[in-house]
Design a protein around this motif. Sequence first.
Motif, PDB file in Angstrom:
ATOM      1  N   ASN A   1      -0.307   1.481  -1.882  1.00 36.33           N
ATOM      2  CA  ASN A   1      -0.538   2.848  -2.345  1.00 36.33           C
ATOM      3  C   ASN A   1      -0.499   3.905  -1.255  1.00 36.33           C
ATOM      4  OD1 ASN A   1      -2.332   0.877  -4.063  1.00 36.33           O
ATOM      5  ND2 ASN A   1      -1.684   2.522  -5.419  1.00 36.33           N
ATOM      6  N   HIS A   2      -1.022   3.594  -0.085  1.00 31.03           N
ATOM      7  CA  HIS A   2      -1.220   4.610   0.951  1.00 31.03           C
ATOM      8  C   HIS A   2      -0.424   4.344   2.218  1.00 31.03           C
ATOM      9  CE1 HIS A   2      -5.206   4.419  -1.311  1.00 31.03           C
ATOM     10  NE2 HIS A   2      -4.581   5.499  -1.740  1.00 31.03           N
ATOM     11  N   THR A   3       0.617   3.541   2.108  1.00 28.40           N
ATOM     12  CA  THR A   3       1.364   3.124   3.294  1.00 28.40           C
ATOM     13  C   THR A   3       2.865   3.333   3.114  1.00 28.40           C
ATOM     14  OG1 THR A   3       1.533   0.871   2.444  1.00 28.40           O
ATOM     15  CG2 THR A   3      -0.338   1.347   3.894  1.00 28.40           C
ATOM     16  N   ASP A   4       3.589   3.266   4.230  1.00 26.40           N
ATOM     17  CA  ASP A   4       5.047   3.283   4.140  1.00 26.40           C
ATOM     18  C   ASP A   4       5.533   1.864   3.838  1.00 26.40           C
ATOM     19  OD1 ASP A   4       4.980   1.869   6.560  1.00 26.40           O
ATOM     20  OD2 ASP A   4       5.637   3.572   7.767  1.00 26.40           O
ATOM     21  N   LYS A   5       6.851   1.691   3.785  1.00 23.40           N
ATOM     22  CA  LYS A   5       7.402   0.376   3.409  1.00 23.40           C
ATOM     23  C   LYS A   5       7.047  -0.728   4.391  1.00 23.40           C
ATOM     24  CE  LYS A   5      11.977   1.609   5.150  1.00 23.40           C
ATOM     25  NZ  LYS A   5      12.352   1.005   6.306  1.00 23.40           N
TER      26      LYS A   5
ATOM     27  N   ARG B   1     -12.996  -3.009   1.087  1.00 19.86           N
ATOM     28  CA  ARG B   1     -12.360  -4.291   1.400  1.00 19.86           C
ATOM     29  C   ARG B   1     -12.446  -5.278   0.242  1.00 19.86           C
ATOM     30  NH1 ARG B   1     -15.693  -6.505   4.933  1.00 19.86           N
ATOM     31  NH2 ARG B   1     -15.258  -4.911   6.457  1.00 19.86           N
ATOM     32  N   ASP B   2     -13.622  -5.372  -0.376  1.00 21.93           N
ATOM     33  CA  ASP B   2     -13.861  -6.444  -1.344  1.00 21.93           C
ATOM     34  C   ASP B   2     -13.622  -6.066  -2.795  1.00 21.93           C
ATOM     35  OD1 ASP B   2     -14.655  -7.864   0.909  1.00 21.93           O
ATOM     36  OD2 ASP B   2     -16.783  -7.398   0.606  1.00 21.93           O
ATOM     37  N   THR B   3     -13.620  -4.773  -3.112  1.00 16.34           N
ATOM     38  CA  THR B   3     -13.504  -4.361  -4.513  1.00 16.34           C
ATOM     39  C   THR B   3     -12.340  -3.411  -4.754  1.00 16.34           C
ATOM     40  OG1 THR B   3     -15.907  -4.577  -4.744  1.00 16.34           O
ATOM     41  CG2 THR B   3     -14.757  -3.334  -6.451  1.00 16.34           C
ATOM     42  N   PHE B   4     -12.323  -2.285  -4.082  1.00 17.89           N
ATOM     43  CA  PHE B   4     -11.340  -1.238  -4.369  1.00 17.89           C
ATOM     44  C   PHE B   4      -9.911  -1.699  -4.117  1.00 17.89           C
ATOM     45  CE2 PHE B   4      -8.794   2.525  -3.394  1.00 17.89           C
ATOM     46  CZ  PHE B   4      -9.088   3.319  -4.488  1.00 17.89           C
ATOM     47  N   CYS B   5      -9.666  -2.392  -3.050  1.00 16.75           N
ATOM     48  CA  CYS B   5      -8.307  -2.788  -2.681  1.00 16.75           C
ATOM     49  C   CYS B   5      -7.894  -4.137  -3.259  1.00 16.75           C
ATOM     50  CB  CYS B   5      -8.156  -2.776  -1.159  1.00 16.75           C
ATOM     51  SG  CYS B   5      -8.217  -1.110  -0.459  1.00 16.75           S
ATOM     52  N   LYS B   6      -8.538  -4.572  -4.291  1.00 22.70           N
ATOM     53  CA  LYS B   6      -8.180  -5.817  -4.970  1.00 22.70           C
ATOM     54  C   LYS B   6      -7.952  -5.501  -6.429  1.00 22.70           C
ATOM     55  CE  LYS B   6      -9.343  -8.418  -1.400  1.00 22.70           C
ATOM     56  NZ  LYS B   6      -8.455  -8.882  -0.473  1.00 22.70           N
ATOM     57  N   PRO B   7      -7.234  -6.251  -7.217  1.00 23.62           N
ATOM     58  CA  PRO B   7      -6.209  -7.229  -6.832  1.00 23.62           C
ATOM     59  C   PRO B   7      -4.866  -6.536  -6.587  1.00 23.62           C
ATOM     60  CG  PRO B   7      -6.449  -7.247  -9.203  1.00 23.62           C
ATOM     61  CD  PRO B   7      -7.421  -6.208  -8.671  1.00 23.62           C
ATOM     62  N   GLY B   8      -4.012  -7.183  -5.879  1.00 25.78           N
ATOM     63  CA  GLY B   8      -2.658  -6.695  -5.647  1.00 25.78           C
ATOM     64  C   GLY B   8      -2.521  -5.591  -4.621  1.00 25.78           C
ATOM     65  N   ARG B   9      -3.610  -5.249  -3.958  1.00 25.19           N
ATOM     66  CA  ARG B   9      -3.557  -4.220  -2.914  1.00 25.19           C
ATOM     67  C   ARG B   9      -4.247  -4.786  -1.684  1.00 25.19           C
ATOM     68  NH1 ARG B   9      -5.732   1.110  -6.005  1.00 25.19           N
ATOM     69  NH2 ARG B   9      -7.489  -0.235  -6.370  1.00 25.19           N
ATOM     70  N   ASP B  10      -3.647  -4.561  -0.535  1.00 25.05           N
ATOM     71  CA  ASP B  10      -4.204  -5.054   0.722  1.00 25.05           C
ATOM     72  C   ASP B  10      -5.010  -3.953   1.402  1.00 25.05           C
ATOM     73  OD1 ASP B  10      -2.937  -7.545   0.466  1.00 25.05           O
ATOM     74  OD2 ASP B  10      -1.098  -6.754   1.363  1.00 25.05           O
ATOM     75  N   TYR B  11      -6.206  -4.293   1.822  1.00 24.15           N
ATOM     76  CA  TYR B  11      -7.077  -3.356   2.521  1.00 24.15           C
ATOM     77  C   TYR B  11      -6.465  -2.985   3.867  1.00 24.15           C
ATOM     78  CZ  TYR B  11     -11.240  -1.688   5.027  1.00 24.15           C
ATOM     79  OH  TYR B  11     -12.135  -0.955   5.765  1.00 24.15           O
ATOM     80  N   ARG B  12      -6.338  -1.679   4.142  1.00 22.89           N
ATOM     81  CA  ARG B  12      -5.781  -1.202   5.407  1.00 22.89           C
ATOM     82  C   ARG B  12      -6.768  -0.361   6.196  1.00 22.89           C
ATOM     83  NH1 ARG B  12      -0.364  -2.899   6.109  1.00 22.89           N
ATOM     84  NH2 ARG B  12      -0.394  -4.604   4.620  1.00 22.89           N
ATOM     85  N   GLY B  13      -7.978  -0.221   5.675  1.00 23.35           N
ATOM     86  CA  GLY B  13      -8.983   0.495   6.430  1.00 23.35           C
ATOM     87  C   GLY B  13      -9.772   1.489   5.596  1.00 23.35           C
TER      88      GLY B  13
END
Length: 194
Positions: free
Chosen positions: A66-70, A107-119
Amino acid sequence: MKTAKICDSCKTVLRSRDPINEFAKRIATLAFCGSDCGNETQSASDFSPGVVESDEELASCVCHPNHTDKDGEVVYKASDFAFTHGMSVTRLSHKDGGLESVISFCRDTFCKPGRDYRGTYVFKASAPRGVFWRDGTRAFMVLDTAGKSLIAHADVIATRYHGDLARLASTEKLDRLKAQISFFRKMKPVDESA
């Protein structure tokens, strides 16, 4: 800032989340309410600890894709939701457990599932409030949108150019990108290495 409650008509707009990708557009209309509901001196919630002060520190979850480049690098897209869903942020001074609690949630809730935590990124409320369109009007609002179980919740909302970036006219795309980049430069990643 003095706190007052928004009018009942605007509360209805705020509570309506369908379709979710047009939430920011609906909230931005509060700025045109005859009762000054969108001027950020109004509390949008009965559960609110008060309006968001400009010197308040806010935190935002950042995920891939969602918040990153390719390539997975965090970029200006970290503020994309301000133009659609509303960019959810946590008011750190009102969050039980503070920043550590927010990092865990991201890390544990918002960026799951299908999204990787980036900070987790932090910034003062004055950061988005200090970004302007080329005509001198503000590009973003920061509104108190606390809920019964989320009293520390707020939203960064764009004042124009809502929706999918690809559907905007070229000059609107350029204006939106400039605003997003300006805001992103004021966001700081939390050092989680300690």
